[in-house]
Design a protein around this motif. Structure first.
Motif, PDB file in Angstrom:
ATOM      1  N   PHE A  22      58.481 -51.893 -11.106  1.00  0.00           N
ATOM      2  CA  PHE A  22      59.801 -51.470 -11.583  1.00  0.00           C
ATOM      3  C   PHE A  22      60.098 -52.113 -12.933  1.00  0.00           C
ATOM      4  N   LEU A  23      59.877 -53.429 -13.020  1.00  0.00           N
ATOM      5  CA  LEU A  23      60.165 -54.150 -14.262  1.00  0.00           C
ATOM      6  C   LEU A  23      59.286 -53.664 -15.406  1.00  0.00           C
ATOM      7  N   GLU A  24      58.001 -53.513 -15.142  1.00  0.00           N
ATOM      8  CA  GLU A  24      57.089 -53.091 -16.202  1.00  0.00           C
ATOM      9  C   GLU A  24      57.398 -51.680 -16.686  1.00  0.00           C
ATOM     10  N   ARG A  25      57.737 -50.796 -15.770  1.00  0.00           N
ATOM     11  CA  ARG A  25      58.064 -49.415 -16.142  1.00  0.00           C
ATOM     12  C   ARG A  25      59.332 -49.370 -16.993  1.00  0.00           C
ATOM     13  N   ARG A  26      60.339 -50.133 -16.594  1.00  0.00           N
ATOM     14  CA  ARG A  26      61.619 -50.114 -17.309  1.00  0.00           C
ATOM     15  C   ARG A  26      61.568 -50.856 -18.643  1.00  0.00           C
ATOM     16  N   LEU A  27      60.830 -51.962 -18.683  1.00  0.00           N
ATOM     17  CA  LEU A  27      60.760 -52.766 -19.910  1.00  0.00           C
ATOM     18  C   LEU A  27      59.626 -52.332 -20.838  1.00  0.00           C
ATOM     19  N   GLU A  28      58.688 -51.527 -20.283  1.00  0.00           N
ATOM     20  CA  GLU A  28      57.499 -51.109 -21.017  1.00  0.00           C
ATOM     21  C   GLU A  28      56.719 -52.323 -21.525  1.00  0.00           C
ATOM     22  N   LYS A  37      66.268 -52.155 -23.660  1.00  0.00           N
ATOM     23  CA  LYS A  37      65.540 -51.759 -22.450  1.00  0.00           C
ATOM     24  C   LYS A  37      65.865 -52.705 -21.295  1.00  0.00           C
ATOM     25  N   ALA A  87      70.007 -49.963 -14.186  1.00  0.00           N
ATOM     26  CA  ALA A  87      69.285 -49.170 -13.184  1.00  0.00           C
ATOM     27  C   ALA A  87      69.137 -49.929 -11.874  1.00  0.00           C
ATOM     28  N   TYR A  88      69.112 -51.247 -11.933  1.00  0.00           N
ATOM     29  CA  TYR A  88      68.922 -52.052 -10.728  1.00  0.00           C
ATOM     30  C   TYR A  88      70.250 -52.451 -10.069  1.00  0.00           C
ATOM     31  N   ALA A 138      69.204 -51.624 -19.973  1.00  0.00           N
ATOM     32  CA  ALA A 138      69.042 -50.390 -19.197  1.00  0.00           C
ATOM     33  C   ALA A 138      68.404 -50.686 -17.839  1.00  0.00           C
ATOM     34  N   MET A 139      67.452 -51.615 -17.811  1.00  0.00           N
ATOM     35  CA  MET A 139      66.820 -52.002 -16.556  1.00  0.00           C
ATOM     36  C   MET A 139      67.844 -52.642 -15.624  1.00  0.00           C
TER      37      MET A 139
END
Length: 178
Positions: free
Chosen positions: A153-159, A113, A120-121, A116-117
């Motif tokens: 952004f970080l929390e959404r991508r890293l869950e 993840k 995406a960035y 992937a983050m």
């Protein structure tokens, strides 16, 4: 008795206003000792009987939710863990202390993840980002406020939930603990 620091997320930002004296009083009622706040952004030093940090995190978040009505996450660290939060940050010492941050995560991030983050960035900003054990390290390079690399952004991508502190704050807190 062991000494800890709780780094609360989303405190005194985004409408979650709380006087540090009220927080300190609430924590003292729950048998935490030597409670001291450091700046108004949710940094709380305290002493408590030996207990796993995860249990303390849950207890502190519950107190805030119960007493003050908002959801938060508390990253609880002892002095050695705080020292490691700046010493293990690969950008510490080669970026401006106010722009270099350690983001404490509620649990270790999945490396896939994280990759992937990063993808995406890619190309969205000048920030440098690295993954730690239970932390994320960020050098915002130019400025934190207008950065597109936001907590959401970080929390959404890293869950993962997180709360960030810059090197200036971490060193100040560490010095108060030692």
């Amino acid at each position: 008795m062991p000494r800890y620091c709780a780094f609360f997320a989303s405190m005194n930002v985004g409408g979650n206003r709380l006087k540090m004296t009220d927080l300190r009083d609430a924590l003292e009622r729950e048998e935490l000792e030597d409670v001291e706040t450091v700046v108004a952004s949710g940094n709380v030093l305290f002493s408590f009987d030996e207990r796993p940090s995860e249990g303390l995190s849950e207890m502190l978040a519950w107190i805030v939710r119960d007493r003050f009505g908002f959801d938060t996450f508390a990253a609880v660290r002892n002095a050695d863990e705080i020292r490691a939060a700046f010493e293990n940050n690969p950008f510490f010492g080669n970026g401006e202390d106010r722009l270099v941050h350690t983001l404490f995560l509620d649990a270790p991030a999945d490396p896939a993840k994280f990759a992937a983050m990063l993808a995406a960035y890619e190309g969205r900003g000048p920030e440098r980002i690295a993954l730690g054990e239970g932390e994320l390290y960020v050098d915002y390079v130019e400025c934190v406020g207008p950065s597109r690399l936001t907590g959401a952004f970080l929390e959404r991508r890293l869950e993962r939930r997180s709360t960030a502190r810059n090197m200036t704050s971490l060193r100040r807190i560490y010095e108060k603990m030692t």
